[in-house]
Design an enzyme around this catalytic site. Structure first.
Site, short mmCIF file in Angstrom:
data_model
loop_
_atom_site.label_atom_id
_atom_site.label_comp_id
_atom_site.label_asym_id
_atom_site.label_seq_id
_atom_site.Cartn_x
_atom_site.Cartn_y
_atom_site.Cartn_z
N GLU A 15 28.23 11.73 -34.93
CA GLU A 15 28.94 12.54 -35.91
C GLU A 15 30.45 12.26 -35.87
O GLU A 15 31.10 12.19 -36.92
CB GLU A 15 28.70 14.03 -35.65
CG GLU A 15 27.23 14.45 -35.79
CD GLU A 15 26.47 14.43 -34.48
OE1 GLU A 15 25.63 15.31 -34.28
OE2 GLU A 15 26.74 13.50 -33.66
N ALA B 298 -4.58 -11.95 -13.29
CA ALA B 298 -4.16 -12.91 -12.26
C ALA B 298 -5.41 -13.48 -11.58
O ALA B 298 -6.48 -12.86 -11.59
CB ALA B 298 -3.27 -12.23 -11.21
N GLY C 54 0.82 -4.63 -10.55
CA GLY C 54 -0.51 -5.20 -10.38
C GLY C 54 -1.60 -4.17 -10.66
O GLY C 54 -1.33 -2.99 -10.93
N GLU D 32 5.72 -2.89 -14.83
CA GLU D 32 5.12 -4.22 -14.75
C GLU D 32 4.60 -4.37 -13.32
O GLU D 32 5.34 -4.77 -12.42
CB GLU D 32 6.13 -5.32 -15.09
CG GLU D 32 6.58 -5.30 -16.54
CD GLU D 32 7.37 -6.54 -16.91
OE1 GLU D 32 7.22 -7.59 -16.25
OE2 GLU D 32 8.16 -6.45 -17.89
#
Length: 361
Positions: A55, A165, A295, A293
């Site tokens: 603003e 993986a 396993g 991120e």
């Protein structure tokens, strides 16, 4: 209540707010458009915490033309003194006659008080125009203010058969460069990136934003129950890092903190890291959006505890096989009624890969 013209100006305010997507944390992303006699006389957006709000930028651009104008703002104007004065005060001083806000501020220090202040001063103040869009833009801020924890977005890259993986831990690279760059964009908008000690051991990631022009790097958070992380780990170098353990080991903590990282201990009753406590601690530190991120073990733990809000999944057009590691370490189900249900949010191709965004129902 709202005209087509109102929608057009609020859409513009939301575009402006989005310019602060990577830089406003821990504050919300806010845009403002000032309109007088059918003409835009001022625009602004919040750029960084501690600096002027949207603003104020718009009022500065409008100058004397702000008198009698309508302000379209994507979040209820603030009514309290923080690092900057109340925006309500500035709008009133400028002579704005109407304020249209997209949504009420979830911050308990505001939460309707800004609209009430403006109305009491004779301003035609209304709220609720394009609220869903505004809420989506600040989904992490809303989560922190209303739930006391960040919005948790879990990112994973997998083969078409859902493998992340090889059994030996090798995962670089399942997806292509376009998907990886897109993943960095999601890192960049987050306040913190979380991973586990297994990922640190297997991949030695940096967990920073690369190949993008950014003014800040997210906090890197490592869940490491037994405090096994090597002080040589790349995630501890060149930026802010927080290691969360479940054991109190002052000697090892001293070694890790010598790298510039911080170590805290948040154990649960099972001798592991209390993941909900981690989220609450991060909220206290101003983390709105948490990007994970990790396993399949930590992914599974977060999912089992109901802490995952959103999945960001990149699927590669490849098959790895059943011997490889999956997305989540979860117990076997006895019935399909126990399945975790999601709602599709977005599906698109990124380079050679498919990006799926989904939220848990």
């Amino acid at each position: 209540m709202f005209s087509a013209v109102d929608h057009d100006y609020m859409a513009r305010a939301l575009q402006l707010a989005e310019r602060g997507l990577l830089s406003t944390t821990p504050n919300p992303r806010v845009g403002c458009v000032l309109v007088r006699d059918g003409l835009v006389v001022g625009e602004g957006w919040h750029q960084r915490a501690g600096e002027s709000h949207a603003e104020v930028h718009a009022l500065t651009a409008a100058g004397e033309l702000a008198a009698g104008a309508t302000a379209y703002v994507t979040l209820e104007p603030c009514s309290h003194h923080g690092r900057t004065p109340p925006c309500c005060e500035a709008l009133l001083a400028a002579g704005v006659k109407r304020v249209v806000a997209a949504m009420q501020d979830p911050n308990p220090l505001v939460a309707g008080q800004g609209i009430a202040w403006l109305r009491d001063a004779g301003v035609d103040a209304v709220c609720g125009l394009m609220e869903a869009e505004a809420r989506e833009l600040n989904i992490g801020f809303v989560s922190r203010m209303t739930r006391g924890r960040p919005w948790l977005r879990l990112k994973a890259a997998a083969s078409l058969d859902g493998r992340t993986a090889l059994r030996n831990g090798q995962s670089q690279w399942i997806t292509g460069p376009d998907a990886r760059l897109d993943g960095h964009r999601w890192r960049a908008r987050s306040c913190a990136i979380l991973t586990g000690i297994g990922t640190v051991r297997d991949d030695d990631p940096q967990l920073n934003v690369r190949d993008l022009d950014v003014s800040r790097q997210p906090l890197r958070v490592i869940v490491d129950s037994r405090l096994e992380i090597s002080p040589e780990a790349r995630v501890l170098q060149g930026g802010r890092s927080l290691v969360v353990a479940a054991v109190d080991n002052p000697l090892q903590a001293h070694v890790i903190e010598a790298t510039g990282a911080e170590v805290i201990c948040l154990p649960n009753d099972e001798g592991k890291v209390d993941l909900l406590a981690v989220l609450r601690e991060l909220a206290k530190r101003g983390v709105n959006e948490l990007h994970v991120e990790a396993g399949f073990k930590l992914n599974g733990s977060l999912l089992r505890e109901g802490l995952v809000d959103e999945l960001l999944l990149y699927l590669a057009p490849s098959i790895i096989g059943d011997a490889a590691l999956g997305l989540f370490n979860l117990p076997e189900l006895e019935s399909l009624a126990e399945k975790k249900r999601l709602q599709w949010r977005d599906v698109r191709q990124v380079g050679t890969d498919l990006r799926i965004m989904a939220r848990f129902v």
